[in-house]
Design an enzyme around this catalytic site. Structure first.
Site, PDB file in Angstrom:
ATOM      1  N   THR A 140       4.746   2.154   4.156  1.00  0.00           N
ATOM      2  CA  THR A 140       3.449   1.493   3.978  1.00  0.00           C
ATOM      3  C   THR A 140       3.363   1.046   2.524  1.00  0.00           C
ATOM      4  OG1 THR A 140       2.290   3.536   3.364  1.00  0.00           O
ATOM      5  CG2 THR A 140       2.342   2.979   5.711  1.00  0.00           C
ATOM      6  N   ALA A 147       4.452   6.544   1.299  1.00  0.00           N
ATOM      7  CA  ALA A 147       3.058   6.278   0.909  1.00  0.00           C
ATOM      8  C   ALA A 147       3.086   5.959  -0.585  1.00  0.00           C
ATOM      9  CB  ALA A 147       2.191   7.486   1.201  1.00  0.00           C
ATOM     10  N   VAL A 196       7.261   9.582  -1.586  1.00  0.00           N
ATOM     11  CA  VAL A 196       6.369   8.974  -2.574  1.00  0.00           C
ATOM     12  C   VAL A 196       6.970   7.631  -2.995  1.00  0.00           C
ATOM     13  CG1 VAL A 196       5.290   9.228  -4.833  1.00  0.00           C
ATOM     14  CG2 VAL A 196       5.672  11.257  -3.389  1.00  0.00           C
ATOM     15  N   LYS A 197       6.150   6.582  -2.853  1.00  0.00           N
ATOM     16  CA  LYS A 197       6.632   5.236  -3.171  1.00  0.00           C
ATOM     17  C   LYS A 197       6.113   4.850  -4.556  1.00  0.00           C
ATOM     18  CE  LYS A 197       7.203   1.003  -0.469  1.00  0.00           C
ATOM     19  NZ  LYS A 197       6.530   0.180   0.528  1.00  0.00           N
ATOM     20  N   LEU A 198       7.051   4.467  -5.424  1.00  0.00           N
ATOM     21  CA  LEU A 198       6.721   4.165  -6.825  1.00  0.00           C
ATOM     22  C   LEU A 198       7.235   2.782  -7.177  1.00  0.00           C
ATOM     23  CD1 LEU A 198       8.138   7.497  -8.317  1.00  0.00           C
ATOM     24  CD2 LEU A 198       5.709   6.942  -8.125  1.00  0.00           C
TER      25      LEU A 198
END
Ligand code: E4P
Length: 217
Positions: A27, A56, A82-84
């Site tokens: 997402t 996310a 964890v999307k960075l």
């Protein structure tokens, strides 16, 4: 090659998941907006449905705040990734969060040099955006190939998660050049089944079968 679904639409994820087509979900803030859902609630629901990694994305721009948001997102479920963003602060946050054993997806990658940095920062996944490069008359698939070569040259374990997929040809080409994962909207994944010769062949078989007058059941 793994299939991730690029959506927060629970029904669409469930339909593909029932067929064993979902190895993970991605997402981003735009996808959350489109879903009309709360990020924490919808991510929790997706994580309960799907066994694989569920990305996310943080929205902070400074490393310490990204780390705090990343830790909060990671509390949702074991399979949260964890999307960075691929910025210097994003790389700092990547180093810290992967050091804590969390999965990290470094996103908004548009060059092989950026992908090299993400691998060195310990990213679990790198997300090069094919469609957005194609949109500006660059070849997104060249980037996937370059990253594959570089990661293989040096044995980096970061998985290439090809993103911004706009067509079935993108998926085909990613499989040929060796992307580890593709993430695509559900409608593109479903289009993979279509072939005019399949439709034509089936139509002929149905016509001929009707002429036999037989039934199987
Ligand atoms: C996935 O991680 C990306 O956010 C997504 O694939 C971007 O796709 P788009 O360029 O079609 O918005």
């Amino acid at each position: 090659m793994k299939f991730f679904v690029d959506t927060a639409d629970i029904d669409a994820i469930a339909e593909l998941n029932d067929l064993g087509m979902v190895d993970g979900v991605t997402t981003n803030p735009s996808i959350i907006l489109k879903s009309g859902r709360n990020i924490l609630e919808v991510t929790k629901e997706i994580c309960a449905l799907v066994d694989g990694p569920v990305s996310a994305e943080v929205v902070a721009l400074e490393a310490d705040a990204m780390i705090a948001e990343g830790r909060e997102l990671a509390k949702i479920a074991e399979n949260v990734t964890v999307k960075l963003p691929l910025t210097w602060d994003g790389l700092k946050a990547c180093k810290v969060l992967t050091g804590e054993g969390k999965m990290v997806n470094v996103t908004l990658c548009f060059s092989a040099n950026q992908a090299l940095l993400a691998a060195k920062a310990g990213a679990t996944f790198i997300s090069p955006f094919i469609g957005r490069l194609d949109d500006i008359n660059l070849d997104g698939m060249d980037l996937i190939e370059d990253i594959r070569t570089i990661y293989d040259n040096y044995g980096y374990e970061t998985q290439i998660l090809a993103a911004s997929i706009r067509s079935v040809n993108h998926i085909h080409d990613c499989a040929v050049v060796g992307a580890d994962v593709i993430t695509a909207p559900p409608e593109i994944i479903k289009k993979l089944v279509s072939h005019p010769l399949t439709d034509q062949g089936l139509e002929q078989f149905m016509k001929d079968w009707a002429k036999t007058g037989q039934s199987i059941l």
